[in-house]
Structures are given as structure tokens and as C-alpha cells.
Design a protein around this motif. Structure first.
Motif, PDB file in Angstrom:
ATOM      1  N   MET A  32       0.857  -1.190   0.000  1.00 24.35           N
ATOM      2  CA  MET A  32       0.000   0.000   0.000  1.00 24.35           C
ATOM      3  C   MET A  32       0.888   1.233   0.000  1.00 24.35           C
ATOM      4  O   MET A  32       1.769   1.372   0.840  1.00 24.35           O
ATOM      5  CB  MET A  32      -0.914  -0.008   1.225  1.00 24.35           C
ATOM      6  CG  MET A  32      -1.875   1.162   1.270  1.00 24.35           C
ATOM      7  SD  MET A  32      -3.012   1.018   2.661  1.00 24.35           S
ATOM      8  CE  MET A  32      -3.933  -0.420   2.195  1.00 24.35           C
ATOM      9  N   VAL A  75      -0.487  -6.435   4.532  1.00 21.65           N
ATOM     10  CA  VAL A  75      -1.288  -5.888   3.441  1.00 21.65           C
ATOM     11  C   VAL A  75      -1.786  -7.025   2.560  1.00 21.65           C
ATOM     12  O   VAL A  75      -1.025  -7.926   2.192  1.00 21.65           O
ATOM     13  CB  VAL A  75      -0.466  -4.883   2.611  1.00 21.65           C
ATOM     14  CG1 VAL A  75      -1.315  -4.313   1.476  1.00 21.65           C
ATOM     15  CG2 VAL A  75       0.055  -3.758   3.506  1.00 21.65           C
ATOM     16  N   SER A  89      -4.454  -8.084  -0.852  1.00 25.56           N
ATOM     17  CA  SER A  89      -5.287  -7.675  -1.981  1.00 25.56           C
ATOM     18  C   SER A  89      -6.735  -7.976  -1.625  1.00 25.56           C
ATOM     19  O   SER A  89      -7.018  -8.728  -0.679  1.00 25.56           O
ATOM     20  CB  SER A  89      -4.895  -8.449  -3.245  1.00 25.56           C
ATOM     21  OG  SER A  89      -5.249  -9.824  -3.103  1.00 25.56           O
ATOM     22  N   GLU A  91      -7.340 -11.695  -1.737  1.00 32.73           N
ATOM     23  CA  GLU A  91      -6.805 -12.388  -0.564  1.00 32.73           C
ATOM     24  C   GLU A  91      -7.681 -12.143   0.651  1.00 32.73           C
ATOM     25  O   GLU A  91      -7.970 -13.070   1.424  1.00 32.73           O
ATOM     26  CB  GLU A  91      -5.384 -11.898  -0.286  1.00 32.73           C
ATOM     27  CG  GLU A  91      -4.366 -12.327  -1.320  1.00 32.73           C
ATOM     28  CD  GLU A  91      -3.032 -11.644  -1.135  1.00 32.73           C
ATOM     29  OE1 GLU A  91      -2.007 -12.255  -1.475  1.00 32.73           O
ATOM     30  OE2 GLU A  91      -3.000 -10.480  -0.650  1.00 32.73           O
ATOM     31  N   TRP A  92      -8.111 -10.902   0.823  1.00 29.84           N
ATOM     32  CA  TRP A  92      -8.936 -10.560   1.982  1.00 29.84           C
ATOM     33  C   TRP A  92     -10.280 -11.281   1.943  1.00 29.84           C
ATOM     34  O   TRP A  92     -10.797 -11.699   2.982  1.00 29.84           O
ATOM     35  CB  TRP A  92      -9.155  -9.048   2.032  1.00 29.84           C
ATOM     36  CG  TRP A  92      -9.930  -8.594   3.232  1.00 29.84           C
ATOM     37  CD1 TRP A  92     -11.237  -8.212   3.250  1.00 29.84           C
ATOM     38  CD2 TRP A  92      -9.457  -8.492   4.574  1.00 29.84           C
ATOM     39  NE1 TRP A  92     -11.614  -7.854   4.528  1.00 29.84           N
ATOM     40  CE2 TRP A  92     -10.533  -8.022   5.362  1.00 29.84           C
ATOM     41  CE3 TRP A  92      -8.229  -8.736   5.184  1.00 29.84           C
ATOM     42  CZ2 TRP A  92     -10.414  -7.806   6.727  1.00 29.84           C
ATOM     43  CZ3 TRP A  92      -8.109  -8.527   6.549  1.00 29.84           C
ATOM     44  CH2 TRP A  92      -9.196  -8.068   7.306  1.00 29.84           C
ATOM     45  N   ARG A 129      -8.406   0.401   1.542  1.00 28.89           N
ATOM     46  CA  ARG A 129      -7.893   1.256   0.465  1.00 28.89           C
ATOM     47  C   ARG A 129      -8.748   1.090  -0.792  1.00 28.89           C
ATOM     48  O   ARG A 129      -8.888  -0.012  -1.320  1.00 28.89           O
ATOM     49  CB  ARG A 129      -6.453   0.874   0.171  1.00 28.89           C
ATOM     50  CG  ARG A 129      -5.821   1.530  -1.042  1.00 28.89           C
ATOM     51  CD  ARG A 129      -5.460   2.962  -0.759  1.00 28.89           C
ATOM     52  NE  ARG A 129      -4.621   3.514  -1.813  1.00 28.89           N
ATOM     53  CZ  ARG A 129      -4.093   4.721  -1.788  1.00 28.89           C
ATOM     54  NH1 ARG A 129      -4.291   5.503  -0.741  1.00 28.89           N
ATOM     55  NH2 ARG A 129      -3.354   5.169  -2.773  1.00 28.89           N
ATOM     56  N   SER A 139      -9.747   1.891  -4.847  1.00 31.91           N
ATOM     57  CA  SER A 139      -9.161   2.230  -6.142  1.00 31.91           C
ATOM     58  C   SER A 139     -10.034   3.292  -6.805  1.00 31.91           C
ATOM     59  O   SER A 139     -11.008   3.774  -6.219  1.00 31.91           O
ATOM     60  CB  SER A 139      -9.058   0.980  -7.024  1.00 31.91           C
ATOM     61  OG  SER A 139     -10.334   0.413  -7.229  1.00 31.91           O
ATOM     62  N   ASP A 191      -9.560  -2.194  -3.022  1.00 32.87           N
ATOM     63  CA  ASP A 191      -8.651  -3.109  -3.700  1.00 32.87           C
ATOM     64  C   ASP A 191      -7.511  -3.594  -2.817  1.00 32.87           C
ATOM     65  O   ASP A 191      -6.824  -4.537  -3.169  1.00 32.87           O
ATOM     66  CB  ASP A 191      -8.096  -2.480  -4.984  1.00 32.87           C
ATOM     67  CG  ASP A 191      -7.205  -1.271  -4.711  1.00 32.87           C
ATOM     68  OD1 ASP A 191      -7.179  -0.791  -3.554  1.00 32.87           O
ATOM     69  OD2 ASP A 191      -6.543  -0.802  -5.654  1.00 32.87           O
ATOM     70  N   GLN A 192      -7.309  -2.952  -1.653  1.00 33.16           N
ATOM     71  CA  GLN A 192      -6.288  -3.397  -0.715  1.00 33.16           C
ATOM     72  C   GLN A 192      -6.777  -3.207   0.714  1.00 33.16           C
ATOM     73  O   GLN A 192      -7.521  -2.268   1.001  1.00 33.16           O
ATOM     74  CB  GLN A 192      -4.985  -2.622  -0.893  1.00 33.16           C
ATOM     75  CG  GLN A 192      -4.144  -3.048  -2.080  1.00 33.16           C
ATOM     76  CD  GLN A 192      -2.806  -2.336  -2.084  1.00 33.16           C
ATOM     77  OE1 GLN A 192      -2.728  -1.142  -1.810  1.00 33.16           O
ATOM     78  NE2 GLN A 192      -1.749  -3.055  -2.403  1.00 33.16           N
ATOM     79  N   ALA A 248      -5.127  -3.242   4.735  1.00 35.65           N
ATOM     80  CA  ALA A 248      -3.961  -3.319   5.620  1.00 35.65           C
ATOM     81  C   ALA A 248      -4.450  -3.548   7.038  1.00 35.65           C
ATOM     82  O   ALA A 248      -5.272  -2.794   7.555  1.00 35.65           O
ATOM     83  CB  ALA A 248      -3.138  -2.034   5.536  1.00 35.65           C
TER      84      ALA A 248
END
Length: 319
Positions: free
Chosen positions: A1, A14, A16, A19-20, A304, A306, A312-313, A315
Motif C-alpha cells: 500500500m 497488506v 489484496s 486475498e482478503w 484502500r 481504487s 482493492d487493498q 492493511a
């Protein structure tokens, strides 16, 4: 990130969005498409897929934190031998981030998901808007162009409210704000009566102040949080979302005679864009840089977004 510390030294893990999404596990999807449409803010494209992809795992994470908090409370009761232990106080979630980034949608979605856990907890949502000083006070102090900055809030009132909530007091009142008239509503309050979970959402809820030289205790708003979330995005995207929302409101709510921003519905489209650009640059961008973005590293969870307004991310602070 980006903008966070290098991975080697970062206090976050962090992930993606893909993944989350796997951390959802068996958390059930309890919302419908119609309910999501009702909960999302103007211009926010969140749908059931986004709820399943991101927010079910967030709900599961919060559930783990709530369970851990309850376990720690019972352990502390045993440690104190029941001396003044009292009842477990509400679990408080703080949600921070810029204007137009989607805090309100996130707060409302989480409120509904958490309230539908099998244990059916009581979940309340309060925003910091009601704790702004009234416009008359802001105007007298020359702060109308600083509305939303830390100095525009009655921080003492916020701290008393959260202290009462954490003390387990019944029927705690929070002031009400109207975005239509752009002011605190005199004499109007919402009652928060011993919820299991309270979501407290606002621009500057992770803000800290100058530390006292004498070491005396000065509480921060975030001292009352059990977990904190920051909604993040690139500034250019947030700016675009803000202007798009302003232009949409110009065609809807601003057209109503009682709206504080009614005058903006009467100007040309080019003038309206220029006004929105000025409001962003002179007020919201400054607040973002001076007060909001610097608090991001204090969050336990950073979502986060996009450019499409979807996350898209993610943390997650390491333990």
C-alpha cells in the motif's frame, strides 16, 4: 500500500481484495441487494459482491475482537476478585477518512452486518457531525471555512459522550446534524442506550492533540475505541468523487428551497464546477493534508479504495 512505511518496517500486513475475501470463511451474507442500495451514499457503487468480498471478512474480524475483549474482561474480573468489575462496557469502533471517501456507507453497512450476528447484538451508529459547533458560533469565530477541521468540533462534548458510553450509562444523548440545512439541529438529539457495539464515524476521530508538558492525562477521542478503521484512497480520486457528488446534489437536494446550498442550484454548470473545485481546494484538501491523512497510521485496519470507489487493498495492523 503506497504512502505507508516500507514492508520491512511496516506495522501492517497488506492484502489484496481477493486475498482478503478468503477470510470471510463461513460468515453468512445477511444483506439483500435492495438493502445495500438503501445503505450506500450518493455516488458509492458498493453492491452485494463488494459486501461479500470485503465487509463480511471485516465483520468476522470485528467479531474476533469483540470475543477477545469479552474474554479479557472476564479475566480482569478474576484478577480483581470481582472488586469494582461492573458490567462489560460497549465495544466502540472508530471510522475515519476524508470527506467523500465513503465513511458513511462503510459505517451503515457494518452496522447492519454486525446487528445480524447470531447473538443479535444491539448496534448503534453516531457521527461526529452533531458535535460540530453551530454555524452561528463558527461564523462568530471566523471558522465557517474551517468547518470539519478539529477546531470546529466541541471536543469536550465528544469526550463526555464517549466517556458516558464506556461507563455503561443509560440513555446517553448525542446531538443531531442536518446536512440539508448544514447545521446542528437545536434541541434535537439521538439517544444511545447501552449498545453492545457503537460505531463512531467522523473525519478526525483518530486526531491527537499536543501532549501536556506536565504529564497530566488528556484523553484523545480514539482512547475510547476498541478498534479503528480508516477509509483510504488517492487524493485525485477523492477530489473527483467530491465534485461528482456536489454536481449530483446540485440537481437534487440543492434545488429544494430550504437547502443551505440552494444558491448553487441557480448557477451555471461551469460555475458550479468551479465552486466545487474551490471548496475542495480551500477546505477539504487542506483538512485532508493537515489533519486527516496524518492519522491514517493510527488505524487498526485500513481499507484502500481504487479509482472505481471499490476496495482493492486491506492493511491490518500486526499483533
Amino acid at each position: 500500500m503506497d504512502q505507508l512505511a516500507p514492508v520491512k518496517y511496516s506495522p501492517y500486513r497488506v492484502f489484496s481484495a481477493a486475498e482478503w475475501a478468503r477470510f470471510r470463511a463461513d460468515t453468512p451474507l445477511t444483506l439483500t441487494e435492495d438493502e445495500v442500495a438503501r445503505l450506500r451514499s450518493l455516488g458509492d457503487p458498493i453492491d452485494l459482491d463488494e459486501v461479500a468480498r470485503i465487509y463480511l471478512a471485516v465483520s468476522r474480524l470485528i467479531s474476533a475482537h469483540v470475543e477477545s475483549s469479552q474474554l479479557l474482561f472476564r479475566q480482569r474480573q478474576r484478577f480483581l476478585s470481582g472488586n469494582g468489575a461492573g458490567q462489560k462496557t460497549p465495544f466502540i469502533i472508530g471510522i475515519a477518512g476524508s470527506v467523500a471517501v465513503g465513511k458513511s456507507t462503510t459505517a451503515r453497512i457494518l452496522k447492519e452486518l454486525l446487528a445480524r450476528w447470531p447473538s443479535s447484538p444491539k448496534v448503534d451508529l453516531v457521527t461526529t457531525d452533531g458535535f460540530l459547533y453551530p454555524n452561528a458560533v463558527l461564523e462568530a469565530d471566523g471558522l465557517m471555512r474551517r468547518k470539519g477541521f478539529p477546531e470546529s468540533y466541541d471536543v469536550g462534548k465528544i469526550l463526555r459522550f464517549l466517556s458516558d458510553i464506556k461507563a455503561g450509562r443509560a440513555k446517553v444523548e448525542a446531538p443531531v446534524y442536518s446536512h440539508f440545512v448544514y447545521d446542528v439541529m437545536p434541541g434535537k438529539t439521538v439517544v444511545v442506550d447501552r449498545p453492545d457495539i457503537l460505531i463512531f464515524e467522523g473525519l478526525n476521530v483518530l486526531q491527537v492533540r499536543e501532549m501536556p508538558k506536565d504529564g497530566n492525562a488528556i484523553p484523545f477521542v480514539s482512547d475510547f475505541f476498541d478498534i479503528s478503521i480508516y477509509i483510504d484512497a488517492e487524493e485525485n480520486d477523492i477530489r473527483r468523487w467530491y465534485i461528482e457528488r456536489f454536481m449530483s446534489l446540485r440537481e437534487t437536494a440543492f434545488r429544494e428551497a430550504g437547502s443551505f446550498f440552494h444558491r448553487y442550484s441557480k448557477v451555471s454548470e461551469a460555475e458550479a464546477v468551479a465552486i466545487a473545485e474551490d471548496l475542495w481546494a480551500a477546505i477539504n484538501a487542506k483538512n485532508l493534508h493537515e489533519n486527516i491523512l496524518p492519522t491514517r497510521p493510527r488505524a487498526d485496519l485500513i481499507l484502500r479504495k481504487s479509482s472505481d470507489h471499490l476496495i482493492d487493498q486491506v492493511a491490518l495492523r500486526k499483533l
